[in-house]
Motif scaffolding. Structure first.
Motif, PDB file in Angstrom:
ATOM      1  N   VAL A  29       4.874  -1.060   6.731  1.00 42.58           N
ATOM      2  CA  VAL A  29       4.715   0.390   6.696  1.00 42.58           C
ATOM      3  C   VAL A  29       3.300   0.753   6.258  1.00 42.58           C
ATOM      4  O   VAL A  29       2.656   1.638   6.827  1.00 42.58           O
ATOM      5  CB  VAL A  29       5.758   1.012   5.750  1.00 42.58           C
ATOM      6  N   ILE A  30       2.808   0.056   5.228  1.00 42.28           N
ATOM      7  CA  ILE A  30       1.445   0.313   4.743  1.00 42.28           C
ATOM      8  C   ILE A  30       0.426   0.053   5.847  1.00 42.28           C
ATOM      9  O   ILE A  30      -0.513   0.823   6.058  1.00 42.28           O
ATOM     10  CB  ILE A  30       1.151  -0.554   3.505  1.00 42.28           C
ATOM     11  N   CYS A  63      -8.532   1.945  -3.027  1.00 43.32           N
ATOM     12  CA  CYS A  63      -7.300   2.584  -3.518  1.00 43.32           C
ATOM     13  C   CYS A  63      -6.153   1.580  -3.554  1.00 43.32           C
ATOM     14  O   CYS A  63      -5.359   1.549  -4.513  1.00 43.32           O
ATOM     15  CB  CYS A  63      -6.927   3.767  -2.627  1.00 43.32           C
ATOM     16  N   LEU A  64      -6.068   0.732  -2.526  1.00 46.55           N
ATOM     17  CA  LEU A  64      -5.008  -0.270  -2.481  1.00 46.55           C
ATOM     18  C   LEU A  64      -5.190  -1.296  -3.589  1.00 46.55           C
ATOM     19  O   LEU A  64      -4.201  -1.799  -4.143  1.00 46.55           O
ATOM     20  CB  LEU A  64      -4.998  -0.961  -1.112  1.00 46.55           C
ATOM     21  N   PHE A  70      -1.706  -2.164 -10.594  1.00 45.24           N
ATOM     22  CA  PHE A  70      -0.699  -1.580 -11.475  1.00 45.24           C
ATOM     23  C   PHE A  70       0.709  -1.677 -10.893  1.00 45.24           C
ATOM     24  O   PHE A  70       1.688  -1.607 -11.646  1.00 45.24           O
ATOM     25  CB  PHE A  70      -1.063  -0.133 -11.802  1.00 45.24           C
ATOM     26  N   GLY A  71       0.818  -1.832  -9.583  1.00 47.65           N
ATOM     27  CA  GLY A  71       2.140  -2.028  -8.982  1.00 47.65           C
ATOM     28  C   GLY A  71       2.654  -3.429  -9.223  1.00 47.65           C
ATOM     29  O   GLY A  71       3.713  -3.632  -9.837  1.00 47.65           O
ATOM     30  N   ALA A 150       2.983   6.237  -4.525  1.00 44.92           N
ATOM     31  CA  ALA A 150       4.019   5.746  -3.616  1.00 44.92           C
ATOM     32  C   ALA A 150       3.964   4.228  -3.480  1.00 44.92           C
ATOM     33  O   ALA A 150       4.986   3.544  -3.575  1.00 44.92           O
ATOM     34  CB  ALA A 150       3.864   6.402  -2.249  1.00 44.92           C
ATOM     35  N   GLY A 151       2.755   3.689  -3.267  1.00 46.46           N
ATOM     36  CA  GLY A 151       2.621   2.245  -3.077  1.00 46.46           C
ATOM     37  C   GLY A 151       2.902   1.461  -4.329  1.00 46.46           C
ATOM     38  O   GLY A 151       3.665   0.479  -4.312  1.00 46.46           O
ATOM     39  N   GLY A 152       2.299   1.864  -5.450  1.00 45.87           N
ATOM     40  CA  GLY A 152       2.536   1.161  -6.705  1.00 45.87           C
ATOM     41  C   GLY A 152       3.953   1.353  -7.202  1.00 45.87           C
ATOM     42  O   GLY A 152       4.593   0.412  -7.705  1.00 45.87           O
ATOM     43  N   GLY A 153       4.468   2.575  -7.072  1.00 42.78           N
ATOM     44  CA  GLY A 153       5.834   2.847  -7.515  1.00 42.78           C
ATOM     45  C   GLY A 153       6.863   2.049  -6.748  1.00 42.78           C
ATOM     46  O   GLY A 153       7.897   1.646  -7.304  1.00 42.78           O
ATOM     47  N   ALA A 154       6.606   1.782  -5.472  1.00 39.41           N
ATOM     48  CA  ALA A 154       7.541   0.990  -4.671  1.00 39.41           C
ATOM     49  C   ALA A 154       7.686  -0.425  -5.235  1.00 39.41           C
ATOM     50  O   ALA A 154       8.778  -1.004  -5.215  1.00 39.41           O
ATOM     51  CB  ALA A 154       7.073   0.939  -3.217  1.00 39.41           C
TER      52      ALA A 154
END
Length: 463
Positions: A29-30, A63-64, A70-71, A150-154
């Protein structure tokens, strides 16, 4: 008696499948966020639009890098403490990670907006490409805090034992992005602006779904006090996420150098400066799709390896790594066959019929993907080191392919090729498979040492 965590008892193969499949989908998805824009822009705006998304890509990669720091770092800290039976400490890693993702996302968005033009030029934008890059990134930057949350929280959601919800967080945004891209770019004719707006809307949707879960954690309740940054927790999270952070940061640096190299040596060839820049960007996005599988499997391995390392079940730690390695190599071989068999068809998906573009893109695909069949080893080894609490080793492995090998080769090989009467752009392309080979060798040596010294069942307190 308290129910025992399945991460320490269920069959390893079943666990890896449970966590890896949604992780793969999430990574796909990313990559779709970028490749979908590339597809629609390539079909409407043309190779200058594709070149613009390429010069903007280093900002996205930065950003990634923070997102994964942190993710993955927060997820590793959460699972390591959960495996050791300390729920309160585990939840601090979740809360601190959420706060840092949002705060750093806002800072990056503001600074990038202020210095956008010089940053894009630094990333390789020519005078023809720069206007398209500015039009695209002015809007994309608005969504930076949302995409990082969204990315880290996933990753944090997946670490709590909800891999399918984690997948849904990103999948919902990606589906929205595809639909809106088609409407805004193909139907409404909004070009670069339409692609950017569609991406941001998808990111906001994904972040909203993540937030909904974060305050309904299964392991323990997430409280507001957990969101207050604590230096020790933030620092440890950054340590655990260092491998992924430096890997992406290194990728950003290499992307900038690759863009400049493509423009410079492309200008000395029949392709000109903009076509190689566009082809390089397309190739990066195509390889991202492949790496989504390898990284997804690596991330699916992470909570299993972390928990069992914390519980000192070293046989299960080794078993999950070996199983993940086999999966990565099977996927790598399949990807290599596809890219070597259908290069012109792949590149044609992102072009508008320019013959020189197709010729250059086919050459890129053949050479750059020459050793893809061994590329599943390095990212797995890097993530594994972090998962077992060895962030320094993970960071080192993450740097091998991008910084230690590829970056100097990217500078030296075009010069050597030109010295021997060959096109410099060819030297740029061949630098990639050489770096792939060297990184794979170092990773194999490193993992053999870890198995012998760190995961010996007689080893005490190896964390």
């Amino acid at each position: 008696m308290q129910k025992e965590n399945i991460l320490g008892t269920a069959p390893v193969g079943k666990l890896l499948r449970k966590f890896a499949v949604p992780s793969i989908v999430s990574m796909l998805v990313i990559s779709l966020y970028n490749i979908v824009d590339q597809f629609f822009i390539g079909q409407t705006v043309g190779h200058l639009g594709n070149a613009a998304t390429n010069v903007a890509f280093p900002i996205t990669t930065l950003c990634l890098a923070v997102t994964l720091a942190f993710g993955i770092g927060g997820a590793s800290g959460f699972n390591l403490n959960l495996g050791a039976g300390d729920k309160k400490q585990a939840m601090k890693f979740i809360g601190n990670s959420i706060t840092m993702l949002v705060v750093i996302g806002i800072v990056i968005a503001i600074l990038a907006q202020i210095f956008l033009s010089p940053v894009l030029v630094l990333c390789g934008a020519s005078k023809n490409v720069l206007p398209y890059g500015i039009e695209y990134m002015r809007i994309i930057l608005i969504g930076v805090p949302f995409v990082m949350l969204a990315g880290g929280g996933a990753h944090l959601v997946r670490a709590d034992g909800s891999p399918w919800y984690s997948m849904a967080c990103n999948l919902s945004g990606a589906i929205a992005n595809v639909i809106l891209d088609y409407l805004f770019v193909m139907k409404f004719g909004w070009g670069m602006t339409g692609a950017a707006v569609a991406t941001v809307i998808g990111q906001v949707l994904s972040s909203a779904i993540v937030v909904r879960y974060l305050f309904n954690f299964k392991a323990d309740k997430l409280l507001l006090k957990h969101l207050k940054p604590q230096f020790r927790i933030v620092f440890r999270t950054m340590q655990l996420g260092a491998a992924q952070f430096f890997n992406q940061l290194a990728m950003m640096v290499v992307q900038v150098v690759a863009n400049l190299s493509a423009s410079h040596y492309g200008a000395l060839s029949k392709y000109g400066s903009d076509i190689p820049l566009a082809c390089s960007g397309v190739m990066i996005k195509v390889l991202m799709v492949y790496f989504s599988f390898c990284i997804g499997i690596s991330q699916g391995m992470q909570p299993i390896a972390s928990f069992n390392k914390g519980a000192k079940k070293y046989d299960r730690v080794k078993k999950v790594f070996l199983l993940a390695l086999v999966c990565n190599e099977v996927i790598s071989i399949i990807a290599w066959i596809i890219m070597q068999t259908f290069p012109s068809q792949i590149m044609g998906l992102f072009g508008n019929g320019n013959a020189l573009y197709i010729e250059c893109g086919t050459k890129f695909c053949h050479i750059v993907a020459a050793l893809t069949f061994i590329n599943g080893i390095q990212p797995l080894t890097s993530t594994f080191c972090t998962a077992i609490g060895k962030p320094a080793k993970g960071a080192f492995i993450s740097l091998t392919r991008q910084i230690i090998f590829w970056l100097p080769l990217l500078i030296v090989m075009p010069i050597l090729f030109m010295h021997f009467g060959k096109p410099g752009i060819d030297g740029m392309m061949y630098s990639t498979p050489v770096a792939d080979a060297l990184a794979a060798v170092v990773s194999v040596i490193m993992i053999i040492g870890i198995f012998k010294k760190e995961l010996n069942t007689n080893t005490e307190n190896v964390l």
